[in-house]
Design an enzyme around this catalytic site. Structure first.
Site, short mmCIF file in Angstrom:
data_model
loop_
_atom_site.label_atom_id
_atom_site.label_comp_id
_atom_site.label_asym_id
_atom_site.label_seq_id
_atom_site.Cartn_x
_atom_site.Cartn_y
_atom_site.Cartn_z
N GLU A 173 0.87 -1.17 0.00
CA GLU A 173 0.00 0.00 0.00
C GLU A 173 0.91 1.21 0.00
OE1 GLU A 173 -3.13 0.10 -0.39
OE2 GLU A 173 -3.60 -2.01 -0.18
N CYS A 174 0.79 2.01 -1.04
CA CYS A 174 1.75 3.09 -1.23
C CYS A 174 1.05 4.37 -1.67
CB CYS A 174 2.78 2.71 -2.30
SG CYS A 174 3.60 1.14 -1.99
N GLY A 175 1.76 5.46 -1.56
CA GLY A 175 1.29 6.73 -2.08
C GLY A 175 2.24 7.22 -3.16
N HIS A 218 7.22 9.08 -3.52
CA HIS A 218 6.60 7.82 -3.11
C HIS A 218 6.70 7.66 -1.60
CE1 HIS A 218 6.31 3.41 -2.53
NE2 HIS A 218 5.56 3.43 -3.61
#
Length: 203
Positions: free
Chosen positions: A4-6, A75
């Site tokens: 789960e990343c941005g 990121h």
């Protein structure tokens, strides 16, 4: 492996894109975040800075001031399983540890990277992590012939799973490339600045 990343991207000539990217990444932070990174294109190369920790722990004024350019991607990585937190696993991923052709930030889960990893290694690529995201970066690099869009399309045709990519190339100054399949990614146009993000709060 599940991540789960941005993801964040910006084009803003003459502005402090690294600091703006840092603000965007802070808006994407979640509890349990493992790493943060920013890649900035300065018209000649791509400079990448990343490390383990929260955005404010990874980046101070000096490190942000050192990242100068018109485009940036960023990121944040959190709540992961199946991959040990490490500098090598942090994003953006680079096409090489030395001269950087491209940098890529990824949110999503690719499901067929074992075969692609073996192919890349057989062709002489060096991979430094066990992440699917690094495979995507090295795959685009292996298919690159000067056509950024073409290499991304050819790579995506080989990938299975979900992805939202933000990519900068050293030899395509002033441009950020993005594509998605099954993972969220939004675009926004401002006054002399354009944005990409995996969630609205970053915009």
């Amino acid at each position: 492996m599940h991540e789960e990343c941005g993801v964040f991207g910006i084009y803003a000539p003459g502005k402090d894109v690294a600091r703006m990217t840092g603000f965007g990444l802070q808006a994407l932070q979640h509890r349990g975040q493992e790493s943060a990174g920013i890649a900035v294109g300065d018209g000649e190369t791509v400079n990448v800075s990343k490390d383990l920790g929260l955005v404010t722990q990874v980046f101070d004024d000096d490190s942000l001031n050192a990242l100068v350019g018109d485009v940036a991607i960023g990121h944040v990585r959190y709540s992961t399983s199946g991959s040990k937190a490490s500098w090598e696993a942090a994003q953006p991923h680079m096409s090489a540890m030395g001269e950087v052709l491209l940098a890529l930030a990824h949110n999503g889960t690719l499901t067929n990277t074992n075969k692609l990893r073996a192919r890349l290694i057989a062709d002489g690529a060096r991979l430094y992590s066990s992440t699917d995201s690094e495979v995507a970066a090295k795959l685009i690099d292996s298919l690159y012939d000067g056509d950024a869009v073409g290499s991304i399309r050819r790579a995506c045709a080989l990938l299975e799973g979900s992805y939202a990519f933000a990519i900068v190339f050293a030899d395509h100054p002033g441009e950020v490339y993005a594509t998605r399949l099954g993972s969220p990614l939004i675009a926004a146009k401002g006054d002399g600045e354009n944005f990409l993000a995996s969630d609205v709060p970053a915009i």
